[in-house]
Design a protein around this motif. Structure first.
Motif, PDB file in Angstrom:
ATOM      1  N   ALA A  77       0.840  -1.167   0.011  1.00 48.57           N
ATOM      2  CA  ALA A  77       0.159   0.045   0.027  1.00 48.57           C
ATOM      3  C   ALA A  77       0.643   1.321   0.008  1.00 48.57           C
ATOM      4  O   ALA A  77       0.649   2.325  -0.581  1.00 48.57           O
ATOM      5  N   ARG A  78       1.965   1.049   0.809  1.00 47.00           N
ATOM      6  CA  ARG A  78       2.952   2.551   0.846  1.00 47.00           C
ATOM      7  C   ARG A  78       3.247   2.800  -0.573  1.00 47.00           C
ATOM      8  O   ARG A  78       3.780   3.946  -0.633  1.00 47.00           O
ATOM      9  N   LEU A  79       3.498   1.916  -1.569  1.00 48.36           N
ATOM     10  CA  LEU A  79       3.990   2.053  -2.938  1.00 48.36           C
ATOM     11  C   LEU A  79       2.867   2.679  -3.819  1.00 48.36           C
ATOM     12  O   LEU A  79       3.351   2.910  -4.821  1.00 48.36           O
ATOM     13  N   LEU A  80       1.863   2.547  -3.441  1.00 47.74           N
ATOM     14  CA  LEU A  80       0.675   2.775  -4.411  1.00 47.74           C
ATOM     15  C   LEU A  80       0.488   4.124  -4.941  1.00 47.74           C
ATOM     16  O   LEU A  80       0.917   5.142  -4.029  1.00 47.74           O
ATOM     17  N   PRO A  81       0.301   4.252  -6.236  1.00 49.44           N
ATOM     18  CA  PRO A  81       0.267   5.957  -6.795  1.00 49.44           C
ATOM     19  C   PRO A  81      -1.338   6.387  -5.827  1.00 49.44           C
ATOM     20  O   PRO A  81      -2.184   5.416  -5.734  1.00 49.44           O
ATOM     21  N   PRO A  82      -1.624   7.609  -5.702  1.00 47.34           N
ATOM     22  CA  PRO A  82      -2.764   8.146  -5.361  1.00 47.34           C
ATOM     23  C   PRO A  82      -4.018   7.750  -5.907  1.00 47.34           C
ATOM     24  O   PRO A  82      -4.059   7.356  -7.170  1.00 47.34           O
ATOM     25  N   GLY A  83      -4.932   7.328  -5.322  1.00 42.92           N
ATOM     26  CA  GLY A  83      -6.395   6.853  -5.830  1.00 42.92           C
ATOM     27  C   GLY A  83      -6.140   5.295  -5.960  1.00 42.92           C
ATOM     28  O   GLY A  83      -7.306   4.752  -6.362  1.00 42.92           O
ATOM     29  N   ALA A  84      -5.154   4.612  -5.954  1.00 37.87           N
ATOM     30  CA  ALA A  84      -5.044   3.067  -6.363  1.00 37.87           C
ATOM     31  C   ALA A  84      -5.699   2.315  -5.181  1.00 37.87           C
ATOM     32  O   ALA A  84      -5.943   2.995  -4.000  1.00 37.87           O
ATOM     33  N   ARG A  85      -6.238   1.225  -5.240  1.00 37.33           N
ATOM     34  CA  ARG A  85      -6.759   0.618  -4.264  1.00 37.33           C
ATOM     35  C   ARG A  85      -6.171  -1.009  -4.147  1.00 37.33           C
ATOM     36  O   ARG A  85      -5.873  -1.467  -5.151  1.00 37.33           O
ATOM     37  N   LEU A  86      -6.051  -1.381  -2.824  1.00 37.43           N
ATOM     38  CA  LEU A  86      -5.657  -2.805  -2.643  1.00 37.43           C
ATOM     39  C   LEU A  86      -6.626  -3.517  -1.761  1.00 37.43           C
ATOM     40  O   LEU A  86      -7.053  -3.178  -0.787  1.00 37.43           O
ATOM     41  N   ILE A  87      -7.317  -4.506  -2.372  1.00 29.54           N
ATOM     42  CA  ILE A  87      -8.232  -5.453  -1.445  1.00 29.54           C
ATOM     43  C   ILE A  87      -7.518  -6.484  -1.013  1.00 29.54           C
ATOM     44  O   ILE A  87      -6.608  -7.280  -1.772  1.00 29.54           O
ATOM     45  N   THR A  88      -7.632  -6.882   0.202  1.00 35.92           N
ATOM     46  CA  THR A  88      -6.834  -7.913   0.780  1.00 35.92           C
ATOM     47  C   THR A  88      -7.768  -8.852   1.549  1.00 35.92           C
ATOM     48  O   THR A  88      -8.708  -8.535   2.146  1.00 35.92           O
ATOM     49  N   LEU A  89      -7.474 -10.179   1.255  1.00 36.45           N
ATOM     50  CA  LEU A  89      -8.631 -11.249   1.759  1.00 36.45           C
ATOM     51  C   LEU A  89      -7.959 -12.084   3.070  1.00 36.45           C
ATOM     52  O   LEU A  89      -6.699 -12.501   2.748  1.00 36.45           O
ATOM     53  N   GLU A  90      -8.855 -11.919   3.980  1.00 31.85           N
ATOM     54  CA  GLU A  90      -8.260 -12.962   5.157  1.00 31.85           C
ATOM     55  C   GLU A  90      -9.475 -13.789   5.855  1.00 31.85           C
ATOM     56  O   GLU A  90     -10.590 -12.927   6.086  1.00 31.85           O
ATOM     57  N   PHE A  91      -9.429 -14.917   6.035  1.00 33.67           N
ATOM     58  CA  PHE A  91     -10.603 -15.771   6.506  1.00 33.67           C
ATOM     59  C   PHE A  91     -10.294 -15.666   8.124  1.00 33.67           C
ATOM     60  O   PHE A  91     -11.347 -16.404   8.616  1.00 33.67           O
ATOM     61  N   ASN A  92      -9.215 -15.271   8.654  1.00 34.31           N
ATOM     62  CA  ASN A  92      -9.148 -15.747  10.365  1.00 34.31           C
ATOM     63  C   ASN A  92      -9.384 -14.283  10.714  1.00 34.31           C
ATOM     64  O   ASN A  92      -8.709 -13.395  10.669  1.00 34.31           O
ATOM     65  N   GLY A 117     -13.071 -13.268   4.835  1.00 31.66           N
ATOM     66  CA  GLY A 117     -13.928 -14.399   4.139  1.00 31.66           C
ATOM     67  C   GLY A 117     -12.827 -15.241   3.626  1.00 31.66           C
ATOM     68  O   GLY A 117     -11.485 -14.814   3.269  1.00 31.66           O
ATOM     69  N   PRO A 118     -13.277 -16.453   2.917  1.00 31.14           N
ATOM     70  CA  PRO A 118     -12.478 -17.331   2.218  1.00 31.14           C
ATOM     71  C   PRO A 118     -12.306 -16.852   0.542  1.00 31.14           C
ATOM     72  O   PRO A 118     -13.536 -16.535   0.074  1.00 31.14           O
ATOM     73  N   SER A 119     -11.103 -16.837   0.242  1.00 33.24           N
ATOM     74  CA  SER A 119     -10.752 -16.412  -1.241  1.00 33.24           C
ATOM     75  C   SER A 119     -11.718 -16.816  -2.036  1.00 33.24           C
ATOM     76  O   SER A 119     -12.309 -16.434  -2.874  1.00 33.24           O
ATOM     77  N   GLY A 120     -12.084 -18.441  -2.001  1.00 35.94           N
ATOM     78  CA  GLY A 120     -12.722 -19.038  -2.847  1.00 35.94           C
ATOM     79  C   GLY A 120     -14.281 -18.355  -3.171  1.00 35.94           C
ATOM     80  O   GLY A 120     -14.954 -18.609  -4.383  1.00 35.94           O
ATOM     81  N   ASP A 121     -14.765 -17.911  -1.992  1.00 36.25           N
ATOM     82  CA  ASP A 121     -16.110 -17.323  -2.117  1.00 36.25           C
ATOM     83  C   ASP A 121     -16.021 -15.794  -2.408  1.00 36.25           C
ATOM     84  O   ASP A 121     -17.090 -15.488  -3.086  1.00 36.25           O
ATOM     85  N   LEU A 122     -14.896 -15.229  -2.241  1.00 38.35           N
ATOM     86  CA  LEU A 122     -14.836 -13.707  -2.318  1.00 38.35           C
ATOM     87  C   LEU A 122     -14.373 -13.303  -3.671  1.00 38.35           C
ATOM     88  O   LEU A 122     -14.948 -12.415  -4.276  1.00 38.35           O
ATOM     89  N   ILE A 123     -13.440 -14.007  -4.598  1.00 41.32           N
ATOM     90  CA  ILE A 123     -13.146 -13.915  -5.750  1.00 41.32           C
ATOM     91  C   ILE A 123     -14.252 -13.696  -6.622  1.00 41.32           C
ATOM     92  O   ILE A 123     -14.522 -12.862  -7.504  1.00 41.32           O
ATOM     93  N   PRO A 124     -15.257 -14.553  -6.668  1.00 40.57           N
ATOM     94  CA  PRO A 124     -16.526 -14.601  -7.874  1.00 40.57           C
ATOM     95  C   PRO A 124     -17.309 -13.232  -7.409  1.00 40.57           C
ATOM     96  O   PRO A 124     -18.079 -12.901  -8.048  1.00 40.57           O
ATOM     97  N   GLN A 125     -17.139 -12.762  -6.395  1.00 38.45           N
ATOM     98  CA  GLN A 125     -17.901 -11.448  -5.961  1.00 38.45           C
ATOM     99  C   GLN A 125     -17.213 -10.269  -6.245  1.00 38.45           C
ATOM    100  O   GLN A 125     -17.634  -9.017  -5.951  1.00 38.45           O
ATOM    101  N   MET A 126     -15.901 -10.212  -6.697  1.00 36.92           N
ATOM    102  CA  MET A 126     -15.195  -8.898  -6.582  1.00 36.92           C
ATOM    103  C   MET A 126     -15.818  -8.129  -7.797  1.00 36.92           C
ATOM    104  O   MET A 126     -15.898  -6.776  -7.680  1.00 36.92           O
TER     105      MET A 126
END
Ligand code: SAM
Ligand code: MG
Length: 214
Positions: A77-92, A117-126
């Protein structure tokens, strides 16, 4: 509440890092993991390879699979240009709670959406739920048997743009043999290995960088 490694890592950040200074958060975590308790962050050595890949790509929309305490999230995230987004997935949920605090301490919360949530459920919802068109960059660092199925899901859901970069951690240790075989042999990717070491050790490990050719 019971002390856990992620909570002790968070306390080390709160004690030793400066609020709003992502590099000090990264250093505090690396110091804690080298001198107190090993933890499964990508770490400083592979982290500098991650940094160069992100800096070169300058991605607008990024996905991270596996947040843990938010170490690599802050690094990216610290390297991203202004306005960029990072989605990060964690199920615990316990890890996610720590990561939210680490991400805020570093001051990069405006660039990051931590989804539980689990990546397998979330990726199809992106596309529908998160408004993502395609990803420019994906960092794979969750459970190793999910690298290949989740890559196939990203392809099936049309979430990889031509030129998108997949960067996979731990391809040697613990290892991701099915993923490596697939990504190195598929004509849809151009793939290259970056040799390094398992976080905070001298054991060989590395990152696989794979460009999606469309
Ligand atoms: N990327 C982090 C870093 O370098 O700081 C480390 C991530 S750690 C190696 C892997 C994390 O992925 C764990 O916190 C685990 O709970 C999470 N995880 C594993 N499989 C997952 C899945 N299918 N969906 C969501 N999270 C997952
Ligand atoms: Mg890793």
């Amino acid at each position: 509440t019971r002390s856990t490694r992620p909570k002790r890592l968070l306390r080390a950040v709160q004690k030793n890092a400066t609020r709003g200074d992502p590099l000090s958060v990264i250093s505090a975590i690396d110091h804690f993991c080298r001198h107190s308790e090993w933890a499964m962050n990508v770490g400083d050595e592979k982290g500098s390879i991650l940094d160069s890949v992100v800096s070169e790509l300058n991605p607008n929309t990024s996905l991270e699979l596996g947040t843990y305490c938010g170490y690599s999230t802050v690094r990216i995230a610290r390297l991203l240009p202004p306005g960029a987004r990072l989605i990060t997935l964690e199920f615990n949920p316990d890890y996610a709670a720590v990561a939210r605090q680490v991400i805020s301490w570093a001051g990069v919360q405006d660039k990051v959406e931590l989804v539980e949530g689990p990546s397998g459920d979330l990726i199809p919802q992106m596309k529908e739920r998160f408004g993502v068109e395609t990803f420019d960059f994906v960092f794979l660092d969750h459970w190793k048997d999910r690298y290949l199925p989740d890559t196939n899901l990203l392809e099936e859901c049309g979430l990889l743009r031509k030129g998108a970069v997949l960067l996979a951690d731990n391809v040697i240790c613990p290892g991701t043999p099915e993923y490596l075989a697939y990504i190195r042999n598929s004509p849809r990717y151009e793939s290259r290995y970056f040799q390094s070491h398992l976080e905070y050790t001298k054991v060989e490990d590395g990152l696989e960088k794979s460009v999606f050719l469309g």
